[in-house]
Motif scaffolding. Sequence first.
Motif, short mmCIF file in Angstrom:
data_model
loop_
_atom_site.label_atom_id
_atom_site.label_comp_id
_atom_site.label_asym_id
_atom_site.label_seq_id
_atom_site.Cartn_x
_atom_site.Cartn_y
_atom_site.Cartn_z
N ALA A 279 0.83 -1.21 0.00
CA ALA A 279 0.00 0.00 0.00
C ALA A 279 0.86 1.26 0.00
CB ALA A 279 -0.92 0.00 1.22
N TYR A 280 2.02 1.19 0.64
CA TYR A 280 2.92 2.35 0.74
C TYR A 280 3.26 2.92 -0.63
CZ TYR A 280 7.60 4.46 0.94
OH TYR A 280 8.70 5.26 0.76
N LEU A 281 3.57 2.05 -1.60
CA LEU A 281 4.00 2.53 -2.91
C LEU A 281 2.93 2.42 -3.98
CD1 LEU A 281 7.66 1.17 -3.01
CD2 LEU A 281 6.88 3.50 -2.58
N LEU A 282 1.78 1.84 -3.66
CA LEU A 282 0.73 1.69 -4.66
C LEU A 282 -0.40 2.69 -4.47
CD1 LEU A 282 -0.49 0.22 -7.05
CD2 LEU A 282 -1.39 -1.51 -5.48
N MET A 283 -0.74 3.00 -3.21
CA MET A 283 -1.89 3.85 -2.96
C MET A 283 -1.67 5.29 -3.42
SD MET A 283 -3.96 1.70 -1.94
CE MET A 283 -5.33 2.81 -1.63
#
Length: 316
Positions: A279-283
């Motif tokens: 989620a850190y790099l996708l959201m």
Amino acid sequence: MLALNDTSTWPTFSFIGIPGLEAAHMWISIPFCLLYLIALGGNALLLILVKVEQNLHEPFYFLAMLALTDLGLSLSTMPSVLAIFWFDVHHVGLDACLTQMFFIHTLSSVESGVLVAMAFDRLVAICAPLNYTRILTHCTVACLSGAAVIRGATLLAPLPFFLRAFPFCGTNILSHSYCYYPDMLNLACGDVTFSSVYGLACVLCTFAVDVIFILVSYMKILGTVMKLGIQDRNWKSLQTCACHLCTVLVFYLPLISLAVLHRYTQETSPILYTTMSNAYLLMTPLLNPLVYSLNSRQIQAALRKRFGVQRVVAWE
């Protein structure tokens, strides 16, 4: 720090995917693939709109920088993530891992710098509107953007060389679906004190300083609006900051959450830890185009003009 590794002994690293759900990786890949496609398509669309629409050139230059950085982040993590879920490929060589790690950390630093530049833009627009065009010139905008890129590349360029200097004598299993500096440093053998302290210094010189500047900027903005009174014009000025504040939260909350989870890896559920790391790099690349498309009348007008998209919501 030990001598540089001989190329014949350079290690490989293993990604774990989502622990306990290995049998469902093929099904998990479907939403991941869709999310990456939405992130890539949304940011590419923003870049196209800013490029082709003359009225979006100046006010949304920083947004174009943000979209370009988000595209880079998505393209940096997508190969390893989809390779795990689609093709069950869990191994990566040292050079490929270091390259991915450098781009992930550098682009994250650049994005943080762009958010600072956007906060400065809002600060000048609300606190010194008569001097906006004099302060935010093309030269100033180019300098702010260039400074974000140079800072990230310069500070983080030594990280791959630090890691290359260590031997890796364990199982080399990474706890993320991509190569992450603290994760790789935990696998290195030898004294990693200097490398660890340098990594912490990079975090303090980038993310910590940036957060402080953004907070101070919005305190100044809020103070200016309150001093002038809550009138329609001032309330509208505050609403123009909504997009930027949403972007700041989307970027920093997963980052802080991942840092906390990384500190307490032993007590953290593997599924929760892996989910937060993705989620850190996708959201951020996924949500930024949605935030600005829903909240900006200018972007919605450009969408209607080019693609016939109907107006949804606009706070501005």
